[in-house]
Design a protein around this motif. Structure first.
Motif, PDB file in Angstrom:
ATOM      1  N   GLN A  52     -13.881   6.854   6.483  1.00  0.00           N
ATOM      2  CA  GLN A  52     -13.576   5.427   6.485  1.00  0.00           C
ATOM      3  C   GLN A  52     -12.792   4.992   5.258  1.00  0.00           C
ATOM      4  O   GLN A  52     -13.082   5.419   4.147  1.00  0.00           O
ATOM      5  N   HIS A  53     -11.792   4.135   5.488  1.00  0.00           N
ATOM      6  CA  HIS A  53     -11.126   3.463   4.378  1.00  0.00           C
ATOM      7  C   HIS A  53     -12.011   2.320   3.916  1.00  0.00           C
ATOM      8  O   HIS A  53     -12.674   1.670   4.724  1.00  0.00           O
ATOM      9  N   HIS A  54     -12.033   2.090   2.599  1.00  0.00           N
ATOM     10  CA  HIS A  54     -12.991   1.125   2.055  1.00  0.00           C
ATOM     11  C   HIS A  54     -12.758  -0.295   2.571  1.00  0.00           C
ATOM     12  O   HIS A  54     -13.676  -1.120   2.534  1.00  0.00           O
ATOM     13  N   GLU A  55     -11.564  -0.588   3.091  1.00  0.00           N
ATOM     14  CA  GLU A  55     -11.308  -1.930   3.624  1.00  0.00           C
ATOM     15  C   GLU A  55     -11.890  -2.129   5.017  1.00  0.00           C
ATOM     16  O   GLU A  55     -12.041  -3.262   5.473  1.00  0.00           O
ATOM     17  N   ASP A  56     -12.207  -1.025   5.704  1.00  0.00           N
ATOM     18  CA  ASP A  56     -12.738  -1.148   7.060  1.00  0.00           C
ATOM     19  C   ASP A  56     -14.143  -1.739   7.026  1.00  0.00           C
ATOM     20  O   ASP A  56     -14.973  -1.355   6.194  1.00  0.00           O
ATOM     21  N   HIS A  57     -14.388  -2.667   7.909  1.00  0.00           N
ATOM     22  CA  HIS A  57     -15.730  -3.249   8.047  1.00  0.00           C
ATOM     23  C   HIS A  57     -16.171  -3.030   9.495  1.00  0.00           C
ATOM     24  O   HIS A  57     -16.032  -3.896  10.351  1.00  0.00           O
ATOM     25  N   THR A  58     -16.719  -1.839   9.764  1.00  0.00           N
ATOM     26  CA  THR A  58     -17.016  -1.464  11.139  1.00  0.00           C
ATOM     27  C   THR A  58     -18.319  -2.064  11.642  1.00  0.00           C
ATOM     28  O   THR A  58     -18.500  -2.219  12.845  1.00  0.00           O
ATOM     29  N   THR A 106     -16.361   7.670   2.640  1.00  0.00           N
ATOM     30  CA  THR A 106     -15.565   6.461   2.436  1.00  0.00           C
ATOM     31  C   THR A 106     -14.708   6.640   1.186  1.00  0.00           C
ATOM     32  O   THR A 106     -15.198   7.109   0.160  1.00  0.00           O
ATOM     33  N   ALA A 107     -13.438   6.264   1.272  1.00  0.00           N
ATOM     34  CA  ALA A 107     -12.535   6.387   0.133  1.00  0.00           C
ATOM     35  C   ALA A 107     -11.525   5.255   0.175  1.00  0.00           C
ATOM     36  O   ALA A 107     -11.284   4.656   1.222  1.00  0.00           O
ATOM     37  N   ASP A 108     -10.926   4.963  -0.990  1.00  0.00           N
ATOM     38  CA  ASP A 108      -9.897   3.929  -1.047  1.00  0.00           C
ATOM     39  C   ASP A 108      -8.506   4.515  -1.184  1.00  0.00           C
ATOM     40  O   ASP A 108      -7.550   3.795  -1.432  1.00  0.00           O
ATOM     41  N   ASP A 109      -8.389   5.827  -1.001  1.00  0.00           N
ATOM     42  CA  ASP A 109      -7.103   6.511  -1.125  1.00  0.00           C
ATOM     43  C   ASP A 109      -6.743   7.122   0.226  1.00  0.00           C
ATOM     44  O   ASP A 109      -7.475   7.975   0.749  1.00  0.00           O
ATOM     45  N   THR A 110      -5.636   6.676   0.806  1.00  0.00           N
ATOM     46  CA  THR A 110      -5.261   7.144   2.141  1.00  0.00           C
ATOM     47  C   THR A 110      -4.927   8.633   2.157  1.00  0.00           C
ATOM     48  O   THR A 110      -5.211   9.321   3.144  1.00  0.00           O
ATOM     49  N   ASP A 111      -4.323   9.147   1.068  1.00  0.00           N
ATOM     50  CA  ASP A 111      -4.020  10.579   1.016  1.00  0.00           C
ATOM     51  C   ASP A 111      -5.302  11.407   1.048  1.00  0.00           C
ATOM     52  O   ASP A 111      -5.363  12.459   1.703  1.00  0.00           O
ATOM     53  N   LEU A 112      -6.332  10.937   0.342  1.00  0.00           N
ATOM     54  CA  LEU A 112      -7.605  11.648   0.328  1.00  0.00           C
ATOM     55  C   LEU A 112      -8.243  11.647   1.717  1.00  0.00           C
ATOM     56  O   LEU A 112      -8.808  12.654   2.158  1.00  0.00           O
ATOM     57  N   ILE A 113      -8.140  10.518   2.415  1.00  0.00           N
ATOM     58  CA  ILE A 113      -8.678  10.440   3.771  1.00  0.00           C
ATOM     59  C   ILE A 113      -7.958  11.421   4.692  1.00  0.00           C
ATOM     60  O   ILE A 113      -8.584  12.139   5.482  1.00  0.00           O
ATOM     61  N   MET A 114      -6.632  11.485   4.604  1.00  0.00           N
ATOM     62  CA  MET A 114      -5.866  12.411   5.441  1.00  0.00           C
ATOM     63  C   MET A 114      -6.227  13.866   5.125  1.00  0.00           C
ATOM     64  O   MET A 114      -6.335  14.699   6.027  1.00  0.00           O
ATOM     65  N   ARG A 115      -6.443  14.165   3.833  1.00  0.00           N
ATOM     66  CA  ARG A 115      -6.835  15.534   3.469  1.00  0.00           C
ATOM     67  C   ARG A 115      -8.209  15.873   4.037  1.00  0.00           C
ATOM     68  O   ARG A 115      -8.449  16.999   4.472  1.00  0.00           O
ATOM     69  N   ALA A 116      -9.119  14.897   4.016  1.00  0.00           N
ATOM     70  CA  ALA A 116     -10.457  15.138   4.546  1.00  0.00           C
ATOM     71  C   ALA A 116     -10.415  15.412   6.045  1.00  0.00           C
ATOM     72  O   ALA A 116     -11.117  16.294   6.552  1.00  0.00           O
ATOM     73  N   VAL A 117      -9.580  14.665   6.776  1.00  0.00           N
ATOM     74  CA  VAL A 117      -9.438  14.910   8.210  1.00  0.00           C
ATOM     75  C   VAL A 117      -8.825  16.287   8.455  1.00  0.00           C
ATOM     76  O   VAL A 117      -9.304  17.064   9.294  1.00  0.00           O
ATOM     77  N   THR A 118      -7.776  16.607   7.711  1.00  0.00           N
ATOM     78  CA  THR A 118      -7.104  17.898   7.869  1.00  0.00           C
ATOM     79  C   THR A 118      -8.046  19.058   7.583  1.00  0.00           C
ATOM     80  O   THR A 118      -7.983  20.114   8.244  1.00  0.00           O
ATOM     81  N   LYS A 119      -8.938  18.862   6.628  1.00  0.00           N
ATOM     82  CA  LYS A 119      -9.913  19.898   6.270  1.00  0.00           C
ATOM     83  C   LYS A 119     -10.975  20.070   7.342  1.00  0.00           C
ATOM     84  O   LYS A 119     -11.695  21.072   7.371  1.00  0.00           O
ATOM     85  N   GLY A 120     -11.104  19.105   8.244  1.00  0.00           N
ATOM     86  CA  GLY A 120     -12.105  19.199   9.295  1.00  0.00           C
ATOM     87  C   GLY A 120     -13.426  18.552   8.949  1.00  0.00           C
ATOM     88  O   GLY A 120     -14.473  18.912   9.504  1.00  0.00           O
ATOM     89  N   SER A 121     -13.371  17.548   8.032  1.00  0.00           N
ATOM     90  CA  SER A 121     -14.608  16.887   7.616  1.00  0.00           C
ATOM     91  C   SER A 121     -15.032  15.784   8.577  1.00  0.00           C
ATOM     92  O   SER A 121     -16.139  15.253   8.447  1.00  0.00           O
ATOM     93  N   GLY A 122     -14.172  15.412   9.513  1.00  0.00           N
ATOM     94  CA  GLY A 122     -14.508  14.340  10.439  1.00  0.00           C
ATOM     95  C   GLY A 122     -13.244  13.779  11.058  1.00  0.00           C
ATOM     96  O   GLY A 122     -12.198  14.436  11.079  1.00  0.00           O
ATOM     97  N   TYR A 123     -13.351  12.557  11.565  1.00  0.00           N
ATOM     98  CA  TYR A 123     -12.213  11.888  12.183  1.00  0.00           C
ATOM     99  C   TYR A 123     -11.966  10.563  11.470  1.00  0.00           C
ATOM    100  O   TYR A 123     -12.786  10.093  10.685  1.00  0.00           O
ATOM    101  N   SER A 124     -10.816   9.942  11.727  1.00  0.00           N
ATOM    102  CA  SER A 124     -10.507   8.659  11.097  1.00  0.00           C
ATOM    103  C   SER A 124      -9.645   7.840  12.048  1.00  0.00           C
ATOM    104  O   SER A 124      -9.338   8.267  13.164  1.00  0.00           O
ATOM    105  N   SER A 184       0.828  -1.200   0.000  1.00  0.00           N
ATOM    106  CA  SER A 184       0.000   0.000   0.000  1.00  0.00           C
ATOM    107  C   SER A 184       0.869   1.260   0.000  1.00  0.00           C
ATOM    108  O   SER A 184       2.070   1.209   0.260  1.00  0.00           O
ATOM    109  N   ARG A 185       0.229   2.388  -0.268  1.00  0.00           N
ATOM    110  CA  ARG A 185       0.960   3.658  -0.303  1.00  0.00           C
ATOM    111  C   ARG A 185       1.610   3.958   1.045  1.00  0.00           C
ATOM    112  O   ARG A 185       2.774   4.359   1.112  1.00  0.00           O
ATOM    113  N   PHE A 186       0.862   3.752   2.132  1.00  0.00           N
ATOM    114  CA  PHE A 186       1.413   4.028   3.456  1.00  0.00           C
ATOM    115  C   PHE A 186       2.626   3.160   3.737  1.00  0.00           C
ATOM    116  O   PHE A 186       3.671   3.643   4.171  1.00  0.00           O
ATOM    117  N   MET A 187       2.525   1.861   3.488  1.00  0.00           N
ATOM    118  CA  MET A 187       3.641   0.958   3.759  1.00  0.00           C
ATOM    119  C   MET A 187       4.848   1.320   2.908  1.00  0.00           C
ATOM    120  O   MET A 187       5.991   1.274   3.367  1.00  0.00           O
TER     121      MET A 187
END
Length: 312
Positions: free
Chosen positions: A191-197, A219-237, A99-102
């Motif tokens: 949420q990352h699309h792999e999460d099954h909460t 929900t997104a499958d791109d970790t960079d997009l998720i981090m941008r959404a959190v930074t923007k103040g759209s929610g938590y992750s 993955s991108r993070f790894m």
């Protein structure tokens, strides 16, 4: 041209649904990929692909050939992997998916350091935030977190990552900081699309587990997009602590319910066959785990790593 190559081009084309994308994945021009498929159709005496406005799909004959191609290619990959496993040399081409993070945080930097002790090792790393089939897609190794996905390969847990729930202080100022797991319902989860909460997160405190309600907002499958959404103040992750530890230190992020532990994320090594482990796998996996251990800082608790021995 050998028949396995023709079958592999056909299988890749059907996997991708596009001759052009298959050609890119195979390192060919589109015309060369098309010619290989035509050669296979001539060899077998059947039309194998149907062209549609949305791409290509298999004819009935193509479906039959595709099924046999997967079996033949998988068997050939297992054969070569098991032959390679008989050698103790750390050399040759070694393909890895992660993955991108790894890739950015751990595996990529470590792999670059292998050039000095193992100059004959040719690492080919592909960064993909999807779950690959190491057999069908001809990988020697995949390093994955969370889920193994659908693969004919063999998966082995090699460790765990500590994770945290986090948001920006500004978002928590606006919504209100949860004081207990039940308060999580007020916050929007990115949420990352792999999460099954399944609507809840198990949070642990003093040996007791509490089910924190989850309200998914994005929900997104791109970790960079998720981090941008959190930074923007759209929610938590939720993310591995080592990903966000710099932001937790400088105040860009804030840990939510820090006295409750979020679930750890499993790390898996996936390879084509249980007989395919050789010295190269051991060198890469041991190096990865060493890098993971050394990623801790004095300000942040070290990531949890639980080793599961790999022998070669």
């Amino acid at each position: 041209m050998d028949r396995l190559t023709l079958l592999e081009t056909l299988a890749t084309t059907l996997d991708e649904g596009s001759i052009n994308r298959a050609a890119q994945r195979r390192g060919l021009t589109q015309s060369a990929a098309s010619q290989q498929i035509k050669s296979l159709e001539t060899l077998l005496g059947h039309e194998l692909l149907l062209r549609t406005p949305r791409g290509v799909k298999a004819t009935r004959a193509g479906e039959l050939v595709y099924a046999h191609a997967q079996s033949l290619l998988g068997g050939y990959d297992r054969l070569t992997a098991e032959l390679d496993a008989q050698s103790d040399q750390v050399s040759g081409r070694f393909s890895i998916s992660t993955s991108r993070f790894m890739a950015q945080a751990l595996l990529g930097p470590m792999l670059m350091e292998l050039d000095t002790p193992y100059p004959d090792l040719n690492i080919v790393m592909r960064i993909e935030d999807r779950l690959v089939d190491v057999v069908r897609e001809n990988y020697d190794l995949a390093i994955r977190t969370g889920s193994l996905g659908d693969t004919d390969g063999v998966g082995r847990k090699i460790g765990e990552l500590e994770t945290v729930l986090f948001a920006t202080p500004a978002y928590l100022d606006q919504i209100g900081r949860p004081s207990c797991p039940e308060d999580m319902q007020r916050l929007k989860y990115i949420q990352h699309h792999e999460d099954h909460t399944m609507g809840y997160f198990p949070l642990t405190r003093d040996g007791e587990t509490y089910q924190a309600p989850i309200r998914v907002g994005f929900t997104a499958d791109d970790t960079d997009l998720i981090m941008r959404a959190v930074t923007k103040g759209s929610g938590y992750s939720r993310a591995p602590r080592l990903v966000v530890q710099d932001g937790l230190i400088d105040g860009s992020f804030e840990e939510i319910l820090p006295d409750h532990a979020a679930p750890n994320k499993d790390i898996f090594a996936v390879y084509p066959s249980r007989h395919a482990l050789d010295r190269r796998h051991k060198v890469v996996i041991d190096g990865f785990l060493d890098r993971l251990r050394s990623s801790a800082t004095s300000e942040i608790s070290p990531p949890l790593v639980q080793d599961h021995a790999i022998t070669a």
